[in-house]
Scaffold this active site. Structure first.
Site, PDB file in Angstrom:
ATOM      1  N   TRP A 163       8.665 -13.520  -8.097  1.00 33.99           N
ATOM      2  CA  TRP A 163       8.999 -12.094  -8.102  1.00 33.99           C
ATOM      3  C   TRP A 163      10.516 -12.062  -8.117  1.00 33.99           C
ATOM      4  CZ3 TRP A 163      11.457  -8.368  -5.050  1.00 33.99           C
ATOM      5  CH2 TRP A 163      11.142  -7.036  -5.371  1.00 33.99           C
ATOM      6  N   GLU A 223       1.676   9.330   2.816  1.00 30.54           N
ATOM      7  CA  GLU A 223       0.987   8.121   2.370  1.00 30.54           C
ATOM      8  C   GLU A 223       0.271   8.381   1.035  1.00 30.54           C
ATOM      9  OE1 GLU A 223       1.046   5.118   2.765  1.00 30.54           O
ATOM     10  OE2 GLU A 223      -0.878   4.331   2.109  1.00 30.54           O
ATOM     11  N   ARG A 269       1.170 -11.423  -4.642  1.00 31.15           N
ATOM     12  CA  ARG A 269       2.438 -11.294  -3.926  1.00 31.15           C
ATOM     13  C   ARG A 269       3.633 -11.140  -4.853  1.00 31.15           C
ATOM     14  NH1 ARG A 269       2.184 -14.197   1.389  1.00 31.15           N
ATOM     15  NH2 ARG A 269       4.420 -14.178   1.194  1.00 31.15           N
ATOM     16  N   GLU A 328       2.868   4.499  -6.424  1.00 34.63           N
ATOM     17  CA  GLU A 328       2.750   3.047  -6.583  1.00 34.63           C
ATOM     18  C   GLU A 328       1.868   2.656  -7.755  1.00 34.63           C
ATOM     19  OE1 GLU A 328       2.951   0.874  -2.278  1.00 34.63           O
ATOM     20  OE2 GLU A 328       1.244   2.181  -2.580  1.00 34.63           O
ATOM     21  N   LYS A 337       0.884   6.322  -2.448  1.00 33.69           N
ATOM     22  CA  LYS A 337      -0.177   5.653  -3.227  1.00 33.69           C
ATOM     23  C   LYS A 337      -0.114   6.078  -4.687  1.00 33.69           C
ATOM     24  CE  LYS A 337      -0.989   3.274  -1.088  1.00 33.69           C
ATOM     25  NZ  LYS A 337      -0.598   2.594  -0.032  1.00 33.69           N
ATOM     26  N   LYS A 363       3.450  -7.788  -2.953  1.00 34.94           N
ATOM     27  CA  LYS A 363       2.608  -7.483  -1.800  1.00 34.94           C
ATOM     28  C   LYS A 363       3.338  -7.691  -0.480  1.00 34.94           C
ATOM     29  CE  LYS A 363      -1.162  -6.414   0.370  1.00 34.94           C
ATOM     30  NZ  LYS A 363      -1.450  -4.980   0.473  1.00 34.94           N
ATOM     31  N   HIS A 388      11.860  26.134   1.923  1.00 35.45           N
ATOM     32  CA  HIS A 388      13.254  25.697   2.053  1.00 35.45           C
ATOM     33  C   HIS A 388      13.702  24.883   0.847  1.00 35.45           C
ATOM     34  CE1 HIS A 388      13.415  27.284   6.078  1.00 35.45           C
ATOM     35  NE2 HIS A 388      12.249  26.704   6.308  1.00 35.45           N
ATOM     36  N   ASN A 399      11.134 -19.500  -2.403  1.00 35.59           N
ATOM     37  CA  ASN A 399      10.701 -18.145  -2.108  1.00 35.59           C
ATOM     38  C   ASN A 399      11.801 -17.496  -1.290  1.00 35.59           C
ATOM     39  OD1 ASN A 399       9.372 -15.893  -1.195  1.00 35.59           O
ATOM     40  ND2 ASN A 399       7.760 -16.992  -0.107  1.00 35.59           N
ATOM     41  N   GLY A 400      12.328 -16.360  -1.733  1.00 32.06           N
ATOM     42  CA  GLY A 400      13.357 -15.675  -0.955  1.00 32.06           C
ATOM     43  C   GLY A 400      14.665 -15.540  -1.704  1.00 32.06           C
ATOM     44  N   CYS A 431       7.366 -14.388  -3.256  1.00 29.46           N
ATOM     45  CA  CYS A 431       6.488 -14.973  -4.239  1.00 29.46           C
ATOM     46  C   CYS A 431       5.486 -15.889  -3.581  1.00 29.46           C
ATOM     47  CB  CYS A 431       7.324 -15.807  -5.156  1.00 29.46           C
ATOM     48  SG  CYS A 431       8.012 -17.120  -4.174  1.00 29.46           S
TER      49      CYS A 431
HETATM   50  N1  GLU Z   1      15.341 -15.523  -5.598  1.00 26.16           N
HETATM   51  C1  GLU Z   1      14.495 -16.347  -6.372  1.00 26.16           C
HETATM   52  C2  GLU Z   1      14.473 -15.920  -7.823  1.00 26.16           C
HETATM   53  O1  GLU Z   1      14.892 -14.848  -8.187  1.00 26.16           O
HETATM   54  C3  GLU Z   1      13.075 -16.435  -5.819  1.00 26.16           C
HETATM   55  C4  GLU Z   1      12.380 -15.112  -5.848  1.00 26.16           C
HETATM   56  C5  GLU Z   1      10.958 -15.222  -5.307  1.00 26.16           C
HETATM   57  O2  GLU Z   1      10.820 -15.216  -4.067  1.00 26.16           O
HETATM   58  O3  GLU Z   1      10.020 -15.263  -6.112  1.00 26.16           O
HETATM   59  O4  GLU Z   1      14.046 -16.670  -8.630  1.00 26.16           O
END
Ligand code: GLU
Length: 610
Positions: free
Chosen positions: A75, A483, A27, A490, A487, A605, A506, A99-100, A2
């Site tokens: 995200w 690719e 992102r 996505e 695209k 992203k 095949h 974030n993470g 995020c």
């Molecule tokens: N793991 C966290 C959540 O689910 C942060 C996710 C993120 O990086 O936006 O809220």
């Protein structure tokens, strides 16, 4: 995944924070929030489900006053996108964004609940807020509380905390997710990407793995993973300020497709002379390493993986060096054998792709001769942790579906292949001059390919009402088909698959009927006759064919077969060239389908989580 933005200033910062989030929205974008504290310790938290605009409207409609603040665009990884799960998360006076992923969040949650903390969200993030609140009770400072918290966290994170009772500072920890600090005059900022801060400063400091920092209006104090105070370099950025502007284009993706000639010129500038590749321009250590490399191991994800797959053909056919390409999330979890004199090459637009970064760290322990990255973001984790970096200079890429990052990666790898081939005696001066000439001509050819826009737009309705599409290619054009199918998936949400054309019989031939468009990448090369047989196999079964064919390839349009004629160009750079009409095709199909082209559903992203 995020975006994070933080500020400590004398002026009100809500607007700066929201503007920063807007620039990071590409992102991750399922919800967003901000917490601002004023000089009297009043904290205002606003969170909204949906896009940053929802948050901006909410912030504008009330007084969100204060000079210290943190903000986040999420995200979701743990807990659905909702207002309750949106960051900042709070515990008492502490507000936190993250974030993470915190991998041991369940364990920590249980411990914290036993201490009496009540959770109000399903996120992994909330444990950080409670831990900081808990640790602060026995710490001298907020930064010490965050240091103690960081020691208990497993996983990947960039996290920022603010204490309502002490609005003079924000604290931040980095472990696996990027954090950059921006220096202003009498005010300081931080973000997960410098892009968020370009409107307020150009002076940046990148935190390293394990760093924890305290930011006040006047000072930035950084501690490394061992808790020692440490100085990190401040760098001046010359990144484009207005990269966040669509200009005359309707979408960033469209803008980025049309920017490809310039992006390629920038990527090649100073790296090729009229007839040769300038090896030193690849990196200071490049010559010594490329001279003795016997094997190249490419590691990447998504679009970057497809570019590695295409370049593999060049590594083997032009440079005579064996090359394997592997998806980072697979490579990092298997036992692999490192061949002698093997060069590890990671490919990533952002330089923060979590799986690729983990693969690099693992590979460094396993005895590769050297680790190189081909990357688009200066100062990113991959760039800093690799032995040397060959930067694509595509400029900021905002559309989630990567376009110019892909074609510039290919150009970078073709330059690298040429250097290896020459240094190892497999490419002579004449061949090198031929490759370099093709590279010089490429931007103009791509400009020409972009003029097919209208013709391709006219094909798009044929795809928009279908549920599946097949893309076919042979040789290095098979990864180009891969690719192209990525695209289309996505951004138009149409199921698409790519096959090496020889594989049709095949299995996939069974799928062919009048509801399955089949797109064929058909340059004029040694495999053309073979490809034509594959096209006949489809035709004989009533398939709908769309052939992007070299003008000399000798295809003729008829019922069930549309031909898009591509001016002839050098076989060497043709894979880069044929990518462009495929990008335009996906774009126009997505427009008809009315999807969110720049922010397709469920994607982000820079994929900074595993
Ligand atoms: N793991 C966290 C959540 O689910 C942060 C996710 C993120 O990086 O936006 O809220």
């Amino acid at each position: 995944m995020c975006g994070i933005v933080g500020a400590v200033a004398q002026r009100d910062v809500a607007e700066i924070l929201v503007e920063g989030l807007r620039r990071l929205e590409y992102r991750g974008y399922d919800s967003a929030g901000v917490a601002v504290v004023d000089g009297e310790s009043n904290l205002t938290r606003v969170r909204r489900l949906g896009k940053v605009q929802e948050l901006a409207d909410a912030v504008n409609s009330q007084d969100v006053l204060g000079g210290t603040g943190i903000a986040h665009t999420r995200w979701a990884t743990h807990g659905e996108p909702s207002e309750a799960n949106a960051h900042p998360h709070m515990s008492g006076d502490i507000a936190v964004v993250h974030n993470g992923i915190i991998e041991n969040h369940e364990e920590l949650r249980a411990t914290l609940q036993a201490r009496g903390y009540v959770f109000t969200s399903q996120t992994d993030t909330e444990v950080i807020a409670h831990l900081v609140e808990w640790e602060l009770r026995t710490s001298e400072s907020l930064v010490e509380a965050l240091q103690k918290t960081a020691k208990q966290l497993e996983g990947a994170y960039g996290t920022v905390a603010v204490d309502r009772k002490d609005p003079s500072r924000i604290v931040v920890a980095r472990s696996g997710s990027p954090i950059v600090i921006g220096f202003g005059v009498g005010e300081n900022f931080l973000a997960s990407d410098q892009l968020a801060l370009l409107s307020v400063t150009r002076r940046f400091m990148y935190l390293e793995e394990g760093d924890v920092a305290e930011i006040t209006r006047r000072d930035v104090t950084v501690f490394d993973a061992t808790g020692e105070r440490i100085e990190r370099e401040i760098v001046e950025s010359n990144a484009e300020h207005d990269a966040g502007d669509k200009g005359k284009y309707r979408h960033f993706m469209q803008k980025e497709i049309f920017e490809q000639p310039t992006a390629l010129i920038n990527t090649m500038e100073g790296r090729i002379s009229e007839t040769a590749v300038i090896t030193n321009a690849i990196g200071v250590k490049a010559e010594e390493i490329l001279r003795k490399v016997e094997h190249v191991q490419i590691i990447a994800c998504g679009t970057s993986y497809n570019s590695g797959m295409a370049a593999r053909y060049w590594f083997e056919s032009l440079a005579g060096v064996s090359c394997d390409v592997e998806i980072a999330s697979e490579f990092r979890y298997r036992d692999f054998v490192v061949r002698p004199n093997s060069l590890l090459v990671t490919l990533s637009q952002s330089g923060e792709t979590a799986d690729t970064l983990a693969a690099l760290r693992l590979a460094k322990e396993k005895g590769y001769m050297s680790a190189m990255t081909i990357c688009n973001v200066a100062g990113s984790s991959l760039v800093r942790e690799s032995d040397f970096a060959f930067m694509t200079r595509a400029g900021t890429e905002i559309g989630v579906a990567s376009t110019k990052a892909f074609t510039t990666q290919l150009a970078a790898m073709l330059m690298m292949v040429t250097s290896i081939g020459r240094l190892q005696g497999r490419i002579n001066d004449e061949k090198e001059a031929e490759i370099v000439k093709a590279l010089h001509e490429l931007p103009a050819h791509i400009e020409q390919a972009l003029t097919l826009d209208k013709e391709i737009e006219a094909l798009a309705p044929d795809f928009a009402d279908k549920h599946h599409t097949l893309f076919l290619g042979r040789g290095e054009f098979y990864p180009i088909a891969m690719e192209a199918s990525l695209k289309l998936k996505e951004i138009s949400y149409i199921h698409a698959e790519a096959y090496a054309a020889g594989e049709l019989k095949h299995g996939p031939l069974a799928l062919i009927d009048a509801d399955m468009p089949v797109v064929v990448v058909a340059p004029s090369n040694d495999l053309l006759e073979k490809l034509k047989s594959n096209v006949e196999e489809v035709r004989a079964r009533g398939g709908l064919l769309y052939v992007f064919a070299d003008q000399d390839a000798g295809f003729e349009a008829d019922e069930g077969m549309k031909i898009i004629t591509m001016p002839h160009i050098s076989e060497i750079t043709a894979p880069i060239y044929y990518t462009v009409p495929m990008q335009l095709l996906s774009y126009h199909v997505a427009l008809i389908k009315g999807t969110d082209v720049d922010q397709p559903r469920n994607l982000a992203k820079a994929v900074t989580v595993e």
